[in-house]
Design a protein around this motif. Structure first.
Motif, mmCIF file in Angstrom:
data_model
loop_
_atom_site.group_PDB
_atom_site.id
_atom_site.type_symbol
_atom_site.label_atom_id
_atom_site.label_comp_id
_atom_site.label_asym_id
_atom_site.label_seq_id
_atom_site.Cartn_x
_atom_site.Cartn_y
_atom_site.Cartn_z
ATOM 1 N N ASP A 101 0.860 -1.184 0.000
ATOM 2 C CA ASP A 101 0.000 0.000 0.000
ATOM 3 C C ASP A 101 0.895 1.232 0.000
ATOM 4 O O ASP A 101 1.412 1.655 1.035
ATOM 5 C CB ASP A 101 -0.904 -0.027 1.231
ATOM 6 C CG ASP A 101 -1.900 1.133 1.240
ATOM 7 O OD1 ASP A 101 -1.868 1.939 0.280
ATOM 8 O OD2 ASP A 101 -2.688 1.233 2.190
ATOM 9 N N GLU A 102 1.112 1.793 -1.199
ATOM 10 C CA GLU A 102 2.004 2.934 -1.330
ATOM 11 C C GLU A 102 1.248 4.233 -1.586
ATOM 12 O O GLU A 102 1.831 5.226 -1.999
ATOM 13 C CB GLU A 102 3.031 2.688 -2.447
ATOM 14 C CG GLU A 102 2.487 2.820 -3.855
ATOM 15 C CD GLU A 102 1.824 1.563 -4.398
ATOM 16 O OE1 GLU A 102 2.056 1.264 -5.584
ATOM 17 O OE2 GLU A 102 1.075 0.896 -3.671
ATOM 18 N N GLY A 103 -0.065 4.244 -1.353
ATOM 19 C CA GLY A 103 -0.856 5.425 -1.613
ATOM 20 C C GLY A 103 -1.367 5.445 -3.043
ATOM 21 O O GLY A 103 -1.242 4.472 -3.789
ATOM 22 N N TRP A 104 -1.914 6.580 -3.420
ATOM 23 C CA TRP A 104 -2.622 6.688 -4.693
ATOM 24 C C TRP A 104 -2.093 7.847 -5.519
ATOM 25 O O TRP A 104 -1.589 8.824 -4.981
ATOM 26 C CB TRP A 104 -4.120 6.903 -4.453
ATOM 27 C CG TRP A 104 -4.742 5.852 -3.588
ATOM 28 C CD1 TRP A 104 -4.996 5.932 -2.249
ATOM 29 C CD2 TRP A 104 -5.168 4.552 -4.007
ATOM 30 N NE1 TRP A 104 -5.561 4.764 -1.813
ATOM 31 C CE2 TRP A 104 -5.678 3.898 -2.855
ATOM 32 C CE3 TRP A 104 -5.174 3.873 -5.228
ATOM 33 C CZ2 TRP A 104 -6.179 2.603 -2.903
ATOM 34 C CZ3 TRP A 104 -5.676 2.583 -5.274
ATOM 35 C CH2 TRP A 104 -6.172 1.961 -4.124
ATOM 36 N N VAL A 105 -2.228 7.718 -6.834
ATOM 37 C CA VAL A 105 -2.037 8.839 -7.740
ATOM 38 C C VAL A 105 -3.394 9.146 -8.355
ATOM 39 O O VAL A 105 -4.131 8.238 -8.766
ATOM 40 C CB VAL A 105 -0.983 8.539 -8.831
ATOM 41 C CG1 VAL A 105 -1.351 7.338 -9.678
ATOM 42 C CG2 VAL A 105 -0.774 9.761 -9.710
ATOM 43 N N LEU A 106 -3.739 10.428 -8.371
ATOM 44 C CA LEU A 106 -4.979 10.890 -8.993
ATOM 45 C C LEU A 106 -4.635 11.638 -10.269
ATOM 46 O O LEU A 106 -3.690 12.432 -10.300
ATOM 47 C CB LEU A 106 -5.750 11.825 -8.060
ATOM 48 C CG LEU A 106 -6.233 11.248 -6.735
ATOM 49 C CD1 LEU A 106 -6.911 12.332 -5.912
ATOM 50 C CD2 LEU A 106 -7.188 10.090 -6.968
ATOM 51 N N ALA A 107 -5.392 11.378 -11.326
ATOM 52 C CA ALA A 107 -5.256 12.100 -12.588
ATOM 53 C C ALA A 107 -6.548 12.861 -12.838
ATOM 54 O O ALA A 107 -7.633 12.266 -12.864
ATOM 55 C CB ALA A 107 -4.978 11.137 -13.738
ATOM 56 N N GLY A 130 -4.604 0.983 -16.253
ATOM 57 C CA GLY A 130 -5.031 0.416 -14.979
ATOM 58 C C GLY A 130 -5.719 1.377 -14.039
ATOM 59 O O GLY A 130 -5.990 1.026 -12.886
ATOM 60 N N PHE A 131 -6.024 2.583 -14.481
ATOM 61 C CA PHE A 131 -6.710 3.541 -13.621
ATOM 62 C C PHE A 131 -8.185 3.173 -13.473
ATOM 63 O O PHE A 131 -8.813 2.671 -14.405
ATOM 64 C CB PHE A 131 -6.606 4.954 -14.192
ATOM 65 C CG PHE A 131 -5.319 5.658 -13.873
ATOM 66 C CD1 PHE A 131 -5.298 6.747 -13.018
ATOM 67 C CD2 PHE A 131 -4.116 5.231 -14.424
ATOM 68 C CE1 PHE A 131 -4.110 7.399 -12.717
ATOM 69 C CE2 PHE A 131 -2.925 5.876 -14.130
ATOM 70 C CZ PHE A 131 -2.913 6.957 -13.275
ATOM 71 N N GLY A 132 -8.720 3.442 -12.305
ATOM 72 C CA GLY A 132 -10.158 3.350 -12.072
ATOM 73 C C GLY A 132 -10.749 4.743 -11.999
ATOM 74 O O GLY A 132 -10.032 5.746 -11.953
ATOM 75 N N THR A 133 -12.074 4.816 -11.998
ATOM 76 C CA THR A 133 -12.747 6.112 -11.953
ATOM 77 C C THR A 133 -13.292 6.356 -10.557
ATOM 78 O O THR A 133 -14.203 5.671 -10.096
ATOM 79 C CB THR A 133 -13.899 6.174 -12.976
ATOM 80 O OG1 THR A 133 -14.718 5.001 -12.845
ATOM 81 C CG2 THR A 133 -13.357 6.217 -14.390
ATOM 82 N N ALA A 134 -12.708 7.348 -9.874
ATOM 83 C CA ALA A 134 -13.163 7.703 -8.535
ATOM 84 C C ALA A 134 -14.378 8.613 -8.583
ATOM 85 O O ALA A 134 -15.236 8.579 -7.700
ATOM 86 C CB ALA A 134 -12.037 8.377 -7.760
ATOM 87 N N ALA A 135 -14.476 9.431 -9.630
ATOM 88 C CA ALA A 135 -15.587 10.372 -9.838
ATOM 89 C C ALA A 135 -15.462 10.860 -11.270
ATOM 90 O O ALA A 135 -14.424 10.663 -11.908
ATOM 91 C CB ALA A 135 -15.499 11.532 -8.846
ATOM 92 N N ALA A 141 -5.227 5.454 -9.299
ATOM 93 C CA ALA A 141 -4.423 4.238 -9.466
ATOM 94 C C ALA A 141 -3.411 4.177 -8.338
ATOM 95 O O ALA A 141 -3.127 5.192 -7.684
ATOM 96 C CB ALA A 141 -3.704 4.247 -10.813
ATOM 97 N N PRO A 142 -2.849 2.996 -8.078
ATOM 98 C CA PRO A 142 -1.737 2.934 -7.127
ATOM 99 C C PRO A 142 -0.615 3.880 -7.535
ATOM 100 O O PRO A 142 -0.321 4.043 -8.729
ATOM 101 C CB PRO A 142 -1.305 1.463 -7.203
ATOM 102 C CG PRO A 142 -2.549 0.724 -7.596
ATOM 103 C CD PRO A 142 -3.241 1.645 -8.555
#
Length: 300
Positions: A101-107, A130-135, A141-142
C-alpha cells in the motif's frame, strides 16, 4: 503515435511480434532480420504474409523502424518510444512480489469541447494503464503507476491536459469498498481465471518433463507471455487487503513466474539471443540474457 491498447490482442500477429521483441528481439545487437522474424513467428503459427503485413502496421504506428543488419539484410529495430514502452511494461509484467500500500495517484484532466476527441483518448489511455474512476473526471491508481502514466501520456501529446496528485484515501467508505466501485473487480478476476484455464495445464505438462527443448520452450513461453502481458494493465495491482477473498491474481502470477523461470532461457536459445538456458530474470533486468553478449544478427 503508439496506441498501446492495439498491441494487447492476445495471439494476434501484431501482438505476438511485440511480445517477441519484448522477450528476445530487443537483446539482438542490431535490427532483427525479416527472415528471422518469419522463422520465429512461424513457430507460434503465424504465416509469412501475416508477419509482413503486421510489421508494416507496427512501422506505421511508430513502433518499428526499418534498418539493415551488418550483413546488409532487411530488418526492423525498435524505435526509442517503443523501447521506453517495453521498459515501462517490464516493471509490471515481471513484478515478483505482491504490491504494498504505497498510496494513490490521482489524474484530473480538462479538455476543451473543441478537442473532445482527446478527451476520449485520455479516458481510454488511463483505463488501459489500470486507472479506475473515482468520480467524473477523476481517475485513480496505485501511486507506483505514476511514472509510466506520465511517459505514456507524454508520448501521446496529452500531458498538457492532465494534473497529477498523490494522496491517501481517508473515507468515508472503507477503502476496500471504495476500490470495488473504482474498478470492476469481477471482470478483472475473470481475466485471471481465463489465464489460469489456458496456462496452468501448460505448466503442469512441463512439470512432468525432465527435458526443456528450446523450440518447445520458446513456443510455450511466447504464447504464455503474450497472454500474460496485458493482465498487469487490466489489473492495477491493488494491495491484498483491498481485494476479495481467494483473489485469483496471485495464482495466475505464480503460474506465469513458474513458466518464465522454466522456459525463457531455453526459448532464448531457439530465438538466437543467448546460449544460457537458465535465465531467471525478466528482460528488464540489467543482467538479462543477451543484454551484453547477444549473437550476431542472422542474415536473410
Amino acid at each position: 503515435m503508439i496506441n498501446v491498447s492495439d498491441l494487447h490482442v492476445p495471439h494476434a500477429p501484431r501482438s505476438l511480434i511485440v511480445t517477441l521483441y519484448g522477450a528476445y528481439g530487443r537483446f539482438v545487437p542490431g535490427p532483427v532480420p525479416v527472415a528471422e522474424l518469419i522463422r520465429l513467428l512461424a513457430a507460434v503459427g503465424v504465416d509469412a504474409p501475416s508477419v509482413r503485413s503486421s510489421v508494416s502496421r507496427l512501422k506505421r504506428r511508430g513502433l518499428l523502424l526499418p534498418a539493415r543488419t551488418a550483413a546488409g539484410a532487411a530488418g526492423y529495430e525498435l524505435s526509442a518510444e517503443a523501447v521506453q514502452l517495453l521498459d515501462d511494461g517490464d516493471r509490471r509484467i515481471y513484478a515478483d512480489a505482491p504490491p504494498g500500500d504505497e498510496g494513490w495517484v490521482l489524474a484530473v484532466f480538462s479538455v476543451p469541447e473543441s478537442e473532445r476527441q482527446k478527451r476520449h483518448v485520455l479516458r481510454s489511455r488511463l483505463a488501459g494503464l489500470g486507472f479506475g474512476t473515482a468520480a467524473p473526471g477523476v481517475w485513480i491508481a496505485p501511486a507506483r503507476l505514476y511514472e509510466e502514466t506520465r511517459h505514456a501520456l507524454g508520448r501521446l501529446g496529452l500531458d498538457g491536459y492532465v494534473d497529477f496528485f498523490r494522496g491517501e484515501h481517508l473515507g468515508y467508505a472503507p477503502t476496500a469498498r471504495a476500490a470495488a466501485r473504482w474498478w470492476d473487480l469481477d471482470a478483472i478476476a475473470a481475466e485471471h481465471e481465463a489465464f489460469l484455464d489456458r496456462h496452468a495445464p501448460v505448466l503442469r505438462a512441463w512439470e512432468k518433463r525432465a527435458d526443456t527443448p528450446p523450440e518447445d520452450a520458446y513456443r510455450d513461453y511466447l504464447l504464455t507471455l503474450d497472454s500474460w502481458r496485458h493482465l498487469p494493465y487490466t489489473d492495477p495491482g491493488l494491495p491484498t487487503a483491498l481485494l476479495p477473498p481467494d483473489w485469483p491474481g496471485a495464482r495466475s502470477a505464480a503460474v506465469f513466474r513458474a513458466l518464465h523461470a522454466r522456459l525463457r532461457g531455453a526459448g532464448a536459445v531457439f530465438a538466437g539471443v543467448a546460449d544460457d538456458p537458465g535465465a531467471e530474470n525478466g528482460p528488464g533486468a540489467k543482467d538479462a540474457p543477451g543484454a551484453e553478449n547477444g549473437p550476431a544478427a542472422r542474415g536473410g
